[in-house]
Write a protein that holds these residues in place. Structure first.
Motif, PDB file in Angstrom:
ATOM      1  N   LEU A 203      34.269 -44.129 -11.181  1.00  0.00           N
ATOM      2  CA  LEU A 203      35.632 -44.643 -11.284  1.00  0.00           C
ATOM      3  C   LEU A 203      35.632 -46.035 -11.910  1.00  0.00           C
ATOM      4  N   THR A 204      34.675 -46.871 -11.528  1.00  0.00           N
ATOM      5  CA  THR A 204      34.592 -48.211 -12.132  1.00  0.00           C
ATOM      6  C   THR A 204      34.199 -48.118 -13.610  1.00  0.00           C
ATOM      7  N   LYS A 205      33.363 -47.141 -13.966  1.00  0.00           N
ATOM      8  CA  LYS A 205      33.046 -46.922 -15.373  1.00  0.00           C
ATOM      9  C   LYS A 205      34.303 -46.547 -16.146  1.00  0.00           C
ATOM     10  N   TYR A 206      35.128 -45.713 -15.533  1.00  0.00           N
ATOM     11  CA  TYR A 206      36.395 -45.322 -16.161  1.00  0.00           C
ATOM     12  C   TYR A 206      37.279 -46.551 -16.372  1.00  0.00           C
ATOM     13  N   LEU A 207      37.425 -47.366 -15.353  1.00  0.00           N
ATOM     14  CA  LEU A 207      38.280 -48.559 -15.452  1.00  0.00           C
ATOM     15  C   LEU A 207      37.731 -49.549 -16.473  1.00  0.00           C
ATOM     16  N   ALA A 208      36.414 -49.638 -16.573  1.00  0.00           N
ATOM     17  CA  ALA A 208      35.797 -50.586 -17.506  1.00  0.00           C
ATOM     18  C   ALA A 208      36.098 -50.238 -18.963  1.00  0.00           C
ATOM     19  N   THR A 209      36.412 -48.974 -19.249  1.00  0.00           N
ATOM     20  CA  THR A 209      36.689 -48.578 -20.638  1.00  0.00           C
ATOM     21  C   THR A 209      38.012 -49.138 -21.150  1.00  0.00           C
ATOM     22  N   PHE A 210      38.821 -49.722 -20.272  1.00  0.00           N
ATOM     23  CA  PHE A 210      40.114 -50.259 -20.699  1.00  0.00           C
ATOM     24  C   PHE A 210      40.026 -51.722 -21.125  1.00  0.00           C
ATOM     25  N   SER A 211      38.843 -52.310 -21.036  1.00  0.00           N
ATOM     26  CA  SER A 211      38.672 -53.691 -21.488  1.00  0.00           C
ATOM     27  C   SER A 211      38.953 -53.770 -22.985  1.00  0.00           C
ATOM     28  N   GLY A 212      39.771 -54.752 -23.382  1.00  0.00           N
ATOM     29  CA  GLY A 212      40.102 -54.924 -24.785  1.00  0.00           C
ATOM     30  C   GLY A 212      41.282 -54.101 -25.258  1.00  0.00           C
ATOM     31  N   GLU A 213      41.868 -53.285 -24.380  1.00  0.00           N
ATOM     32  CA  GLU A 213      43.018 -52.460 -24.757  1.00  0.00           C
ATOM     33  C   GLU A 213      44.322 -53.247 -24.571  1.00  0.00           C
ATOM     34  N   ASP A 214      45.403 -52.746 -25.177  1.00  0.00           N
ATOM     35  CA  ASP A 214      46.704 -53.395 -25.012  1.00  0.00           C
ATOM     36  C   ASP A 214      47.297 -53.030 -23.656  1.00  0.00           C
ATOM     37  N   ALA A 215      48.330 -53.755 -23.279  1.00  0.00           N
ATOM     38  CA  ALA A 215      48.930 -53.597 -21.942  1.00  0.00           C
ATOM     39  C   ALA A 215      49.430 -52.186 -21.708  1.00  0.00           C
ATOM     40  N   ASN A 216      49.989 -51.560 -22.743  1.00  0.00           N
ATOM     41  CA  ASN A 216      50.530 -50.210 -22.590  1.00  0.00           C
ATOM     42  C   ASN A 216      49.424 -49.210 -22.262  1.00  0.00           C
ATOM     43  N   THR A 217      48.288 -49.338 -22.946  1.00  0.00           N
ATOM     44  CA  THR A 217      47.155 -48.440 -22.687  1.00  0.00           C
ATOM     45  C   THR A 217      46.557 -48.705 -21.313  1.00  0.00           C
ATOM     46  N   ILE A 218      46.414 -49.979 -20.975  1.00  0.00           N
ATOM     47  CA  ILE A 218      45.840 -50.343 -19.667  1.00  0.00           C
ATOM     48  C   ILE A 218      46.685 -49.801 -18.525  1.00  0.00           C
ATOM     49  N   SER A 219      47.989 -49.727 -18.722  1.00  0.00           N
ATOM     50  CA  SER A 219      48.883 -49.245 -17.657  1.00  0.00           C
ATOM     51  C   SER A 219      48.595 -47.797 -17.269  1.00  0.00           C
ATOM     52  N   GLU A 220      47.928 -47.052 -18.168  1.00  0.00           N
ATOM     53  CA  GLU A 220      47.567 -45.662 -17.856  1.00  0.00           C
ATOM     54  C   GLU A 220      46.610 -45.595 -16.673  1.00  0.00           C
ATOM     55  N   ALA A 221      45.896 -46.676 -16.441  1.00  0.00           N
ATOM     56  CA  ALA A 221      44.873 -46.682 -15.384  1.00  0.00           C
ATOM     57  C   ALA A 221      45.377 -47.287 -14.079  1.00  0.00           C
ATOM     58  N   LYS A 222      46.660 -47.512 -13.975  1.00  0.00           N
ATOM     59  CA  LYS A 222      47.197 -48.234 -12.817  1.00  0.00           C
ATOM     60  C   LYS A 222      46.897 -47.523 -11.490  1.00  0.00           C
ATOM     61  N   GLU A 223      47.178 -46.235 -11.430  1.00  0.00           N
ATOM     62  CA  GLU A 223      46.953 -45.500 -10.174  1.00  0.00           C
ATOM     63  C   GLU A 223      45.473 -45.468  -9.815  1.00  0.00           C
ATOM     64  N   GLU A 224      44.619 -45.288 -10.826  1.00  0.00           N
ATOM     65  CA  GLU A 224      43.173 -45.253 -10.560  1.00  0.00           C
ATOM     66  C   GLU A 224      42.657 -46.629 -10.127  1.00  0.00           C
ATOM     67  N   ALA A 225      43.268 -47.695 -10.671  1.00  0.00           N
ATOM     68  CA  ALA A 225      42.892 -49.050 -10.265  1.00  0.00           C
ATOM     69  C   ALA A 225      43.191 -49.265  -8.783  1.00  0.00           C
ATOM     70  N   VAL A 226      44.343 -48.822  -8.360  1.00  0.00           N
ATOM     71  CA  VAL A 226      44.723 -48.926  -6.943  1.00  0.00           C
ATOM     72  C   VAL A 226      43.752 -48.126  -6.082  1.00  0.00           C
ATOM     73  N   HIS A 227      43.447 -46.914  -6.534  1.00  0.00           N
ATOM     74  CA  HIS A 227      42.520 -46.060  -5.779  1.00  0.00           C
ATOM     75  C   HIS A 227      41.154 -46.720  -5.639  1.00  0.00           C
ATOM     76  N   ALA A 228      40.680 -47.352  -6.713  1.00  0.00           N
ATOM     77  CA  ALA A 228      39.370 -48.005  -6.672  1.00  0.00           C
ATOM     78  C   ALA A 228      39.349 -49.127  -5.632  1.00  0.00           C
ATOM     79  N   ILE A 229      40.406 -49.914  -5.589  1.00  0.00           N
ATOM     80  CA  ILE A 229      40.476 -51.015  -4.620  1.00  0.00           C
ATOM     81  C   ILE A 229      40.467 -50.485  -3.198  1.00  0.00           C
ATOM     82  N   ILE A 230      41.294 -49.486  -2.944  1.00  0.00           N
ATOM     83  CA  ILE A 230      41.377 -48.927  -1.585  1.00  0.00           C
ATOM     84  C   ILE A 230      40.043 -48.327  -1.174  1.00  0.00           C
ATOM     85  N   GLU A 231      39.382 -47.636  -2.097  1.00  0.00           N
ATOM     86  CA  GLU A 231      38.084 -47.033  -1.772  1.00  0.00           C
ATOM     87  C   GLU A 231      37.040 -48.101  -1.475  1.00  0.00           C
ATOM     88  N   PHE A 232      37.077 -49.205  -2.225  1.00  0.00           N
ATOM     89  CA  PHE A 232      36.136 -50.293  -1.963  1.00  0.00           C
ATOM     90  C   PHE A 232      36.373 -50.896  -0.584  1.00  0.00           C
TER      91      PHE A 232
END
Length: 413
Positions: A203-232
């Protein structure tokens, strides 16, 4: 149960067409069956002669489901090995792609019917393919089949080779995201603690692929970002991560819905128990809705707060400071130090006479870019030192050999 028997030197593909046609028309009677079998064989011969491999594959897989239900597993494997091998007959990339799609679609069509065998056929198809993207495509279909057919245990061992696969597949960022997220979701449903950690890693590898992307693209990972935090936060044995450095996580800081989750991550990574308790008092319902157990969070925050105390001084922590920071009774201090040692968060000695913990090593809660840079520098320095040692040894050996030769020369004289 019917079986495939080699009776002549007939082309294997044509033999398969004949066999499956006879099997498909077996109940219709010889008068109806013979013309149809002959027609199909003639079509197959024409396709072979003209090199129309895609059309031949389409003809052969038309009765594939019938094959699964009426012949032995060994014969199914033999039949599909012959069919899958046809992907090697053409050098046309478009035909290779279409043949791959046709075979994969047929194999995953009925995932609950002998899924392990179907998965094996997909692996065979993968081995025949030479195109990198084709292999990635088949692997993703294999993941889908394994999940739907509930045979994922056959593919889990391959996850440790994903980095090697990625070098072979040479796929883009979008495909990498698809792969990482699919594997993370598969492992998430497994109750094994080690696989749960692997799920978080992907999951962190997935989130890391959004580095350097624009805000609109990064927003696609919002739910997964929340999930990663809760899991940690939930995990009882994960005390270090680099989530705070990721743009996919940082976007939550000013998000109206998820800013609270971002603040929770900051507390667990850079603050102490008192901050968590204050945060919980104001947001207890929200934290409960995320499935977080207050007592478990306190346990984790106590351990992480203890580790954080090491960074404040010279490596010596008074019992009183541990007691106050972790909000413990006097007789609980050593117990929590032992817990931190057991969790491999610190190496230390207990000076019971002076009531001081002497720490020789600690685990940083945040492992970010500057930590990686420090590690790279240390590794480079180590390599340089090793190289110097090797050079010195070689130089000394040359000198020693020269001296020995000189002595031998004198003795000869």
């Amino acid at each position: 149960m019917s079986s495939v028997v080699q009776t002549s030197e007939e082309d294997p593909a044509l033999a398969i067409v004949r066999f499956t046609a006879e099997l498909a028309w077996a109940d219709a009677g010889s008068e109806a069956a013979e013309p149809e079998v002959t027609r199909l064989c003639m079509e197959a011969e024409e396709f072979i002669a003209m090199g129309k491999w895609l059309e031949l594959v389409s003809l052969m897989v038309a009765s594939a489901e019938l094959i699964f239900s009426k012949v032995s597993e060994k014969d199914v494997e033999c039949i599909f090995t012959v069919i899958c091998n046809l992907v090697t007959k053409t050098e046309n990339p478009d035909d290779v792609s279409e043949i791959t799609k046709t075979l994969a679609a047929k194999l995953i069509q009925q995932p609950n019917e002998n899924p392990a065998l179907r998965l094996k056929m997909l692996v065979n198809l993968y081995s025949f393919l030479k195109t990198p993207y084709g292999r990635f495509f088949v692997y993703m279909k294999a993941l889908s089949l394994a999940v739907n057919g509930k045979v994922i245990e056959y593919l889990i061992p391959s996850f440790k080779h994903i980095d090697s696969f990625l070098k072979d597949w040479n796929i883009g960022i979008v495909e990498q995201r698809e792969l990482y997220l699919a594997i993370s979701n598969i492992l998430k449903d497994n109750k094994s603690p080690s696989l749960a950690r692997d799920s978080f890693k992907f999951l962190t590898k997935y989130l890391a692929t959004f580095s350097g992307e624009d805000a609109n693209t990064i927003s696609e990972a919002k739910e997964e970002a929340v999930h990663a935090i809760i899991e940690f936060v939930k995990s009882p044995d994960m005390f270090q991560c680099d989530l705070l450095d990721m743009p996919a996580i940082a976007q939550l800081e000013k998000d109206a819905k998820y800013a609270l989750v971002y603040d929770l991550l900051k507390i667990f990574l850079i603050q102490r128990l008192d901050s968590y308790l204050e945060f919980h008092a104001a947001n207890s319902t929200s934290l409960k809705n995320y499935g977080l157990v207050h007592e478990e969070c306190i346990t984790k925050m106590r351990l992480m707060s203890l580790v954080d105390l090491v960074s404040d001084g010279s490596g010596q922590i008074p019992y009183a400071l541990i007691r106050d920071t972790l909000q413990l009774n006097d007789d609980e201090v050593e117990l929590w130090v032992v817990k931190a040692i057991t969790a491999k968060l610190i190496n230390c000695k207990l000076d019971q006479m002076n009531e001081v913990v002497i720490v020789s090593r600690r685990t940083d809660r945040v492992f970010g870019q500057h930590h990686w840079q420090t590690l790279r520098t240390a590794v480079s320095s180590l390599r340089a030192n090793v190289a110097n040692v090797i050079s010195t040894i070689q130089a000394n050996k040359i000198t020693e050999d020269g001296v020995q030769q000189g002595v031998q020369g004198l003795m000869i004289r």
